[in-house]
Scaffold this motif. Structure first.
Motif, mmCIF file in Angstrom:
data_model
loop_
_atom_site.group_PDB
_atom_site.id
_atom_site.type_symbol
_atom_site.label_atom_id
_atom_site.label_comp_id
_atom_site.label_asym_id
_atom_site.label_seq_id
_atom_site.Cartn_x
_atom_site.Cartn_y
_atom_site.Cartn_z
ATOM 1 N N THR A 69 1.261 -0.916 0.368
ATOM 2 C CA THR A 69 -0.469 0.120 -0.047
ATOM 3 C C THR A 69 0.991 1.520 0.195
ATOM 4 N N GLU A 94 -6.657 5.869 -3.989
ATOM 5 C CA GLU A 94 -5.483 5.014 -3.290
ATOM 6 C C GLU A 94 -4.863 4.661 -2.311
ATOM 7 N N LYS A 95 -5.141 5.939 -1.801
ATOM 8 C CA LYS A 95 -3.971 6.122 -0.238
ATOM 9 C C LYS A 95 -5.231 5.606 0.428
ATOM 10 N N LEU A 97 -6.536 2.378 -0.087
ATOM 11 C CA LEU A 97 -6.121 0.943 0.233
ATOM 12 C C LEU A 97 -5.632 0.571 1.717
ATOM 13 N N VAL A 100 -7.986 -1.047 3.894
ATOM 14 C CA VAL A 100 -8.149 -1.990 3.721
ATOM 15 C C VAL A 100 -7.149 -3.124 4.036
ATOM 16 N N ALA A 101 -6.253 -2.821 4.163
ATOM 17 C CA ALA A 101 -4.934 -3.349 4.484
ATOM 18 C C ALA A 101 -5.184 -3.742 5.523
#
Length: 128
Positions: A69, A94-95, A97, A100-101
Motif C-alpha cells: 500500500t 488510492e491512499k 487502500l 483495507v490492508a
C-alpha cells in the motif's frame, strides 16, 4: 507504521506523528504511568499485556497485508490546519487502500486467535 499522539504547540489539538521506534500503545501506557506519578490519572487503565500482544500481532500482520500500500506525506505537517472542506475531497483515493490492508491484518489475527487454544499462542508472523 507506528504512531503516537502529541499536542501541537499552538494549542491542545491532538496531532498524530509517526515514530518508527515505538508503538502508540507503548506510548499510551508510558504516558499513563507518568501521569500516575504526578497523582493525575490514577483511574486511567493501562492496556493489558494481552491487548498489547494483540496489537503487536496486528502490527506484524499489517507488515504483510500493507506491504504494497502506498504511503503518503502529511500535507499539513508544518503548515496550517486543514479547513473543513479539505476533509470532503480526496485527490488520491488510492491512499485509502491502507485502511483495507489494516482491516485484513485485524481479520487475519482475529481468525487465527479464534482457532487456537489460548495456551499455545504464537505470533502470526511466525506462521505461514
Amino acid at each position: 507504521m507506528r504512531i503516537q499522539i502529541r499536542e501541537r504547540a499552538t494549542g491542545n489539538v491532538p496531532v498524530v506523528v509517526t515514530d518508527p521506534a515505538r508503538s502508540w500503545w507503548e506510548g499510551y501506557n508510558d504516558n499513563i504511568l507518568r501521569a500516575r506519578e504526578t497523582a493525575w490519572g490514577e483511574n486511567e487503565p493501562l492496556l493489558s499485556r494481552e491487548m498489547c500482544e494483540l496489537l503487536d500481532d496486528v502490527d506484524a500482520a499489517f507488515a504483510v497485508t500493507g506491504a504494497h500500500t502506498p504511503g503518503w506525506p502529511n500535507p499539513y505537517q508544518d503548515g496550517p490546519e486543514p479547513d473543513e472542506e479539505a476533509y470532503e475531497r480526496s485527490t488520491n483515493p488510492e491512499k485509502f487502500l491502507i485502511v483495507v490492508a489494516r482491516v485484513r491484518a485485524w481479520t487475519k489475527v482475529l481468525r487465527w486467535i479464534a482457532t487456537i487454544p489460548s495456551t499455545s499462542r504464537l505470533p502470526p508472523a511466525t506462521r505461514q
